[in-house]
Design an enzyme around this catalytic site. Structure first.
Site, short mmCIF file in Angstrom:
data_model
loop_
_atom_site.label_atom_id
_atom_site.label_comp_id
_atom_site.label_asym_id
_atom_site.label_seq_id
_atom_site.Cartn_x
_atom_site.Cartn_y
_atom_site.Cartn_z
N SER A 109 1.26 -1.43 -0.38
CA SER A 109 0.03 0.54 -0.10
C SER A 109 1.21 1.35 0.08
O SER A 109 0.98 1.54 0.68
CB SER A 109 -0.70 -0.09 1.31
N GLN A 122 -6.66 -1.85 7.34
CA GLN A 122 -4.97 -2.88 6.79
C GLN A 122 -4.45 -3.42 8.59
O GLN A 122 -4.61 -4.62 7.93
CB GLN A 122 -4.38 -2.06 6.01
N GLU A 123 -4.34 -2.74 9.55
CA GLU A 123 -3.37 -3.55 10.57
C GLU A 123 -4.52 -3.00 11.49
O GLU A 123 -4.86 -1.67 12.43
CB GLU A 123 -2.93 -2.57 10.62
N GLU A 140 2.26 -9.06 7.24
CA GLU A 140 2.98 -8.93 7.66
C GLU A 140 3.28 -9.89 9.21
O GLU A 140 3.31 -9.20 10.29
CB GLU A 140 2.97 -7.05 8.51
N ASP A 149 -3.51 0.30 12.27
CA ASP A 149 -3.09 1.96 10.11
C ASP A 149 -3.90 1.22 9.60
O ASP A 149 -4.98 0.30 9.82
CB ASP A 149 -2.14 1.05 9.83
N GLU A 160 -2.32 5.23 12.37
CA GLU A 160 -1.98 5.28 12.08
C GLU A 160 -3.24 6.02 9.89
O GLU A 160 -3.28 4.98 9.77
CB GLU A 160 -0.74 4.40 11.73
N ASP A 181 1.90 8.25 7.38
CA ASP A 181 2.88 7.16 7.00
C ASP A 181 2.55 7.97 5.54
O ASP A 181 3.63 8.36 4.62
CB ASP A 181 2.42 5.56 6.87
N LYS A 227 10.21 5.86 6.90
CA LYS A 227 10.51 4.39 5.91
C LYS A 227 11.16 4.23 5.39
O LYS A 227 11.34 5.31 4.25
CB LYS A 227 9.05 3.88 5.05
N ARG A 283 8.48 -2.27 6.53
CA ARG A 283 7.31 -2.91 5.00
C ARG A 283 6.66 -3.84 4.95
O ARG A 283 6.61 -5.22 5.26
CB ARG A 283 8.04 -2.24 3.52
N SER A 284 5.47 -4.55 4.11
CA SER A 284 5.05 -4.92 4.38
C SER A 284 5.49 -6.39 3.25
O SER A 284 5.29 -7.95 3.91
CB SER A 284 3.01 -4.93 3.51
N LYS A 312 7.86 0.17 14.38
CA LYS A 312 6.92 -1.28 13.61
C LYS A 312 7.48 -1.88 12.81
O LYS A 312 7.60 -1.43 11.96
CB LYS A 312 6.13 0.19 12.70
P1 PGA Z 1 3.18 -1.44 3.24
O1 PGA Z 1 2.39 -0.77 3.95
O2 PGA Z 1 2.85 -2.29 2.27
O3 PGA Z 1 3.08 0.22 1.03
O4 PGA Z 1 4.50 -1.62 3.11
C1 PGA Z 1 2.81 -0.79 5.64
C2 PGA Z 1 2.44 -0.18 6.29
O5 PGA Z 1 1.57 0.92 6.28
O6 PGA Z 1 2.64 0.00 7.19
ZN ZN Z 2 0.84 2.46 6.72
#
Ligand code: PGA
Ligand code: ZN
Length: 412
Positions: free
Chosen positions: A42, A156-157, A200, A236, A279, A306, A331, A360-361, A382
């Protein structure tokens, strides 16, 4: 003892999703640094481009002529110089020629090689005089959205933070206990649950957003009571993926929310579940929404950006000016170099935005972000709760804490 770069190698390796990513080896006369780059699913629209537009293989073929001669002989301690050289070789304004993942892996591997040339760990080399603080780990418990299958929650999280932990070991084991408990609670709720996990390492259940929130909150309470370590829920939402141009579409619930309704929804969740950290509550270009929400709830909950900031100091400046969020995800591969990452962290800290160093994922077993979080004095990291590519960072934090003379958990 010289820290001049003697050699640099690039290779294509696997990430945790089975996709290709790059790894860099830097050798100096007396040191060595190896770093692999992660990848997002994402991703924020304004991140640098992760992989070279011509493809990884072409870049690897061109690497010995295009990149290596420009860096061999440079002192690995000169990280800003190295980053400037990388940007010059790339020649674009979004690193699309070399790829931000290639530049970030080189930039970080150079720093690691410099630290190794002095025989000190990276966190010490970058951190100078340390406060001896260890970040609290934000552990990923339930995956939804772009990180899980279509029947998983839209959010998402679902994360947790063991804010009552006295040290990193206590913290990571508290997170893994919550992860286990959530798995058990999901099985009670859905007897057909097969134990699947998302990108993740969080569970990927067939649950509504509210069922997932209730299970997350119950597991936090139970583990807090049983261990005496206060564990708080966090989220998140990554809602840019839900935005259809006028509304946030929660397909798992069959509900759509406009911006005002989304803000109310987030406020309600923060109040009901006593969220510690949220987030990306709103889509990545909604500075106004971030400002409104931060004004309303920023005194009781960390509101973290983010995809909106993408570790970019210029974009963060705009956020600071507008009061959007009070924390920022860091990141390094969103911005492509260590020196730019550092600049964003400093800007955040100078303006009381909490820097949250993040995986990252799509990850590898690279542990570098554990060192960055300590060096930057980030109160939070994280990096998941379980899974090989996630525990690589957590276990490194346990080792770092062991090396410190007088370690303590970070202060917010
Ligand atoms: P990502 O997202 O898939 O872009 O790594 C992870 C996150 O938002 O923490
Ligand atoms: Zn994020």
């Amino acid at each position: 003892m010289s820290s001049a770069i003697e050699n640099i190698e690039i290779r294509k390796i696997l990430d945790s999703r089975g996709n290709a990513t790059v790894e860099i080896d830097i050798t100096t006369e007396s040191g060595f640094g190896r770093v692999a780059a992660p990848s997002g699913a994402s991703t924020g629209a304004l991140e640098v481009v992760a992989f070279p537009e011509a493809g990884i293989d072409k870049l690897i073929n061109a690497f010995p002529e295009r990149v290596k001669p420009e860096l061999v002989g440079i002192n690995a301690e000169e990280i800003v110089l190295v980053d400037d050289i990388l940007k010059k070789i790339d020649g674009t304004d979004n690193l699309s020629s070399l790829g931000g993942n290639v530049t970030v892996a080189i930039s970080l591997a150079v720093a690691k090689a410099a630290a190794s040339s002095h025989d000190i760990p990276l966190y010490l080399f970058l951190g100078g005089k340390l406060k001896n603080e260890i970040p609290y780990p934000l552990g990923n418990m339930i995956n939804g959205g772009a990180h899980a299958g279509k029947n998983a929650p839209d959010i998402q999280e679902f994360l947790v933070v063991p804010v009552g932990a006295q040290n990193i070991s206590e913290a990571v084991f508290a997170n893994s206990s919550v992860h286990k408990r959530i798995g058990e609670l999901i099985k009670v709720k859905d007897t057909r649950f097969t134990g699947g996990k998302g990108d993740e390492g969080g569970w990927a259940p067939n649950l509504s957003n509210y069922d997932a929130l209730n299970i997350q909150s119950r597991a936090c309470e139970e583990i807090s009571d049983e261990t005496g370590i206060n564990v708080r829920p966090s989220l998140d939402l990554a809602p840019s993926a839900l935005w259809d141009g006028s509304k946030y579409v929660y397909s798992r619930e069959g509900v759509s929310r406009d911006t005002g309704e989304q803000i109310e929804f987030i406020e309600e969740i923060i109040d009901t579940y006593k969220m510690f950290f949220v987030e990306d509550p709103l889509r990545e270009d909604d500075f106004e929404g971030f400002s409104e929400l931060t004004r309303k709830v920023g005194d009781k909950c960390i509101i973290c950006g983010d995809d909106i900031f993408v570790t970019n100091s210029n974009i963060l400046s705009e956020g600071i000016a507008r009061g959007a969020a009070n924390a920022i995800i860091i990141k390094p591969n969103q911005i492509g170099t260590l020196s730019d990452t550092y600049q964003t962290v400093q800007l955040a800290k100078n303006n009381n935005y909490i820097p949250v160093v993040s995986h990252r994922s799509g990850e590898t077993t690279d542990e570098t972000i554990a060192h960055l979080a300590v060096a930057f004095g980030a109160p939070l990291i994280k990096t998941g709760a379980i899974g090989g590519e996630r525990i690589a960072k957590l276990n490194e934090l346990i080792r770092i804490e062991e090396q410190m003379t007088d370690p303590k958990m970070a202060t917010f």
